[in-house]
Design an enzyme around this catalytic site. Sequence first.
Site, PDB file in Angstrom:
ATOM      1  N   PHE A 235       0.830  -1.202   0.000  1.00 49.98           N
ATOM      2  CA  PHE A 235       0.000   0.000   0.000  1.00 49.98           C
ATOM      3  C   PHE A 235       0.860   1.245   0.000  1.00 49.98           C
ATOM      4  O   PHE A 235       0.487   2.263   0.554  1.00 49.98           O
ATOM      5  CB  PHE A 235      -0.952  -0.036   1.193  1.00 49.98           C
ATOM      6  CG  PHE A 235      -1.692  -1.339   1.284  1.00 49.98           C
ATOM      7  CD1 PHE A 235      -2.728  -1.599   0.403  1.00 49.98           C
ATOM      8  CD2 PHE A 235      -1.325  -2.327   2.185  1.00 49.98           C
ATOM      9  CE1 PHE A 235      -3.392  -2.812   0.438  1.00 49.98           C
ATOM     10  CE2 PHE A 235      -1.989  -3.540   2.228  1.00 49.98           C
ATOM     11  CZ  PHE A 235      -3.027  -3.783   1.347  1.00 49.98           C
ATOM     12  N   GLY A 462      -1.248  -7.897  -5.633  1.00 51.64           N
ATOM     13  CA  GLY A 462      -2.506  -8.434  -5.126  1.00 51.64           C
ATOM     14  C   GLY A 462      -3.709  -7.801  -5.791  1.00 51.64           C
ATOM     15  O   GLY A 462      -4.850  -8.129  -5.494  1.00 51.64           O
ATOM     16  N   ALA A 506      -2.402   1.736 -16.300  1.00 48.07           N
ATOM     17  CA  ALA A 506      -2.364   2.754 -17.359  1.00 48.07           C
ATOM     18  C   ALA A 506      -1.004   2.730 -18.056  1.00 48.07           C
ATOM     19  O   ALA A 506      -0.922   2.813 -19.286  1.00 48.07           O
ATOM     20  CB  ALA A 506      -2.642   4.132 -16.775  1.00 48.07           C
ATOM     21  N   ILE A 587     -13.239  -0.119 -16.912  1.00 44.83           N
ATOM     22  CA  ILE A 587     -12.907  -1.092 -15.871  1.00 44.83           C
ATOM     23  C   ILE A 587     -12.431  -2.352 -16.601  1.00 44.83           C
ATOM     24  O   ILE A 587     -13.191  -2.980 -17.339  1.00 44.83           O
ATOM     25  CB  ILE A 587     -14.132  -1.380 -14.989  1.00 44.83           C
ATOM     26  CG1 ILE A 587     -14.560  -0.104 -14.238  1.00 44.83           C
ATOM     27  CG2 ILE A 587     -13.844  -2.528 -14.026  1.00 44.83           C
ATOM     28  CD1 ILE A 587     -13.526   0.477 -13.293  1.00 44.83           C
ATOM     29  N   ASN A 589     -11.114  -5.357 -15.502  1.00 41.77           N
ATOM     30  CA  ASN A 589     -11.598  -6.640 -15.001  1.00 41.77           C
ATOM     31  C   ASN A 589     -12.637  -6.359 -13.923  1.00 41.77           C
ATOM     32  O   ASN A 589     -12.310  -5.868 -12.839  1.00 41.77           O
ATOM     33  CB  ASN A 589     -10.445  -7.477 -14.438  1.00 41.77           C
ATOM     34  CG  ASN A 589     -10.903  -8.861 -13.994  1.00 41.77           C
ATOM     35  OD1 ASN A 589     -11.904  -9.004 -13.301  1.00 41.77           O
ATOM     36  ND2 ASN A 589     -10.172  -9.887 -14.404  1.00 41.77           N
ATOM     37  N   GLN A 596     -10.858  -4.466  -5.577  1.00 37.33           N
ATOM     38  CA  GLN A 596      -9.940  -3.384  -5.241  1.00 37.33           C
ATOM     39  C   GLN A 596     -10.699  -2.178  -4.691  1.00 37.33           C
ATOM     40  O   GLN A 596     -10.249  -1.530  -3.741  1.00 37.33           O
ATOM     41  CB  GLN A 596      -9.154  -2.997  -6.490  1.00 37.33           C
ATOM     42  CG  GLN A 596      -7.756  -2.547  -6.175  1.00 37.33           C
ATOM     43  CD  GLN A 596      -6.924  -2.321  -7.422  1.00 37.33           C
ATOM     44  OE1 GLN A 596      -7.274  -2.800  -8.498  1.00 37.33           O
ATOM     45  NE2 GLN A 596      -5.854  -1.605  -7.282  1.00 37.33           N
ATOM     46  N   GLU A 663      -6.336   3.795  -5.950  1.00 38.88           N
ATOM     47  CA  GLU A 663      -6.424   4.696  -4.818  1.00 38.88           C
ATOM     48  C   GLU A 663      -7.720   5.475  -4.695  1.00 38.88           C
ATOM     49  O   GLU A 663      -8.040   5.991  -3.633  1.00 38.88           O
ATOM     50  CB  GLU A 663      -5.207   5.633  -4.875  1.00 38.88           C
ATOM     51  CG  GLU A 663      -3.968   4.811  -4.572  1.00 38.88           C
ATOM     52  CD  GLU A 663      -2.648   5.420  -4.971  1.00 38.88           C
ATOM     53  OE1 GLU A 663      -2.449   5.599  -6.173  1.00 38.88           O
ATOM     54  OE2 GLU A 663      -1.832   5.695  -4.096  1.00 38.88           O
TER      55      GLU A 663
HETATM   56 MO1  MOS Z   1       0.442   3.865  -3.655  1.00 40.22          MO
HETATM   57  S1  MOS Z   1       0.465   4.693  -1.767  1.00 40.22           S
HETATM   58  O1  MOS Z   1       1.063   5.136  -4.627  1.00 40.22           O
HETATM   59  O2  MOS Z   1       1.657   2.646  -3.483  1.00 40.22           O
END
Ligand code: MOS
Length: 705
Positions: A235, A462, A506, A587, A589, A596, A663
């Site tokens: 993360f 993941g 992307a 989107i 998948n 996610q 994010e």
């Molecule tokens: Mo994300 S916090 O840019 O790995």
Amino acid sequence: MTTVDRLVGAGINRIDGPAKVRGTAPYAYEQDPGEPIAHLAVVQSTVNRGRITRLDPSGAEGMPGVVAVLTPANAPRLSGDLASDLPVLQSLDVHYQGQVVAAVVAETSEIAKAAVGAVVVEYAAEAPDVGLRTDRPDLYAPEKLMAGFDTDSVIGDVDGALAAAAVSIDATYETPTQHNNPIEMHTSMARWDGDSLTMWDANQGPHTILRDLRTGFDLDADQVRVISPYVGGAFGSKAFTHPNQMLAAMAARVTGRTVVFELSRQQMFSLVGHRTPTIQRMRLGADPEGRLSAISHEVVEHTSRISEFAEQTATPTRVLYAAPHRRTTHRLARLDVPPPTIMRAPGETPGMFALESAMDELAVALGIDPVELRIRNEPERDPERDVPFGERHLVECLRTGAERFGWAGRDLRPRMRTEGRWLVGTGVAAATYPTRRRRAQCRIAAEASGRYVVEIDGSDIGTGAWTALTQIAADALRTDLGSVELRIGDSRLPFAGGAGGSTGLASWGTAIVFTARDLRRQLDERYGGQVPDHGLTVDGEMPGESPAAKTHSLHAYGAHFVEVRVDADTGEVRVPRATSVYDAGTIVNAKTARSQLLGGFCMGVSMALHEESVIDERYGHYVNHDLAEYHVATNADIGEIDIAWLDVDEQRANPIGLKGIGEIGITGAAAAVANAYWHATGLRIRDLPITPDKYFRAEPALPAG
Ligand code: MOS
């Protein structure tokens, strides 16, 4: 392009799923180098600032099974070009508590950990300076923020507009230090063959780690290989190199062994970064109809003594709402803390908590529905860059979400609904995150059999990238899923940036599409559209940001609707249901994307209600440095979550039309929970997390009558 419709968009099962379920997908710790592995454990500084005055490793060196003890006296010298906390064991100076001051290599992890306790270290220490406050005289303006954002932005006369506004809000919001806690702790396994280093490592992009290992050990590109096909969650903390990779490589070099270093959960709280705490003053001015005349967002956050990490906290405030007078500022304090790093939408996540809480407070002050208030302030152009937006459907997200959630008829007043002991409320917040892409290379080999090998150093942390990239490749090559063999997660593969900033798919996907197009063109021009018997291999390069990023403001958007229940007697908070609707472009998948986005929202609940790293200002350490006391939302904390997205694509950003979803899910989510908490209780909690004790801190502002 009928095949495009066939795979991109489909909810295809993870192609790496069977191997993960069977335990045959090797994570860094599980790699088999074909020889006995030595284990590394570290001695960490117990002071925040000072100097080592005595370091005696002899007790550890004499223990059976100990292979070596590394200290600043005998550790390999690393290049002076390394920054932040990467020059590990290079000096006797201590800059943060938890800094590695010695490392033990032993035959087993148990021996290594036991030997750590036998290393004697004494310090000459100064008092720790770890308290973030807005009245610190040493706050300073960094030159730039992370990701190249400007430190401040000022448009018009904010103070004048605030003074003249019919209704205004002036409130300060605080978010605590938070720590990344993927299930898989950071793990690095290193082996030297002569002067060549191989590292199996848990990271968000092998090429990033390779760069720092090359620098640190002064190696050529072909002397280092970083391999990370599977990563157990990441993360932000696994995006950049930390002391663990340096240590594993140093220990392997000194001992001539394959060495593995797996952080303990406690070490996750000092060695691999954290999210800075923030103190954010929000001021909003509006006319009686709720049209904003002024927005001011002033951020104070921390960085470490040895690194500057300037989180871009107020940047969403630069794009979300229209207002002629606007200001955003960021100031930093250098504290005796470990280097902060990126974590789950760095900047946007704490920044959106403040902005979207303040918008809710403004809606309350005006007596306007908070969905309607946001719609009334929808800008026609990017209000600070003064360029048109690309696809921007925030209003549609708000309207669709309100419909799905059942928002209509909501009482504007707080504390009006109870069910038994539960106070029930609902809240809303917007979400936004920039859409970007970064340089990436790709190689595709077409075989006469109809098989394609697609190589790119992307990484699946993941998220589902293994599957989504295969879908993109198959469509771009106009073939089926089974004909594509994807290779990712290895620095020997063509260059790509890491999974971060929601740029992964992307960037890598665009590189694959460009390369596939070139391959198909070459096949057409040179071989009549057929793959020759000897095959054809094409190398491609995607240079970076879309040209449209200069002319348009490109972002993903969303809207969260949340129900919160608060126990009227104990202050316990539950989130029984939520709806999130996204404008996130194509989107790729439907199945992994939904996962996610669900995960992002759960992190928002976790931020709102649980996560907080508590530092003891006297002793300078994080007192709750484990998962028993650093609480993360678990399945039992999450109710029914309804995830939906609009059917839009953003061709300006990339040929797939996606905006990135890593994010956007967390941004705004904590504010939606806090706003619903206010609606349930009449209490405005401006400092996260909303723990039960805060329910008893103040009397609620009860509705009149
Ligand atoms: Mo994300 S916090 O840019 O790995």
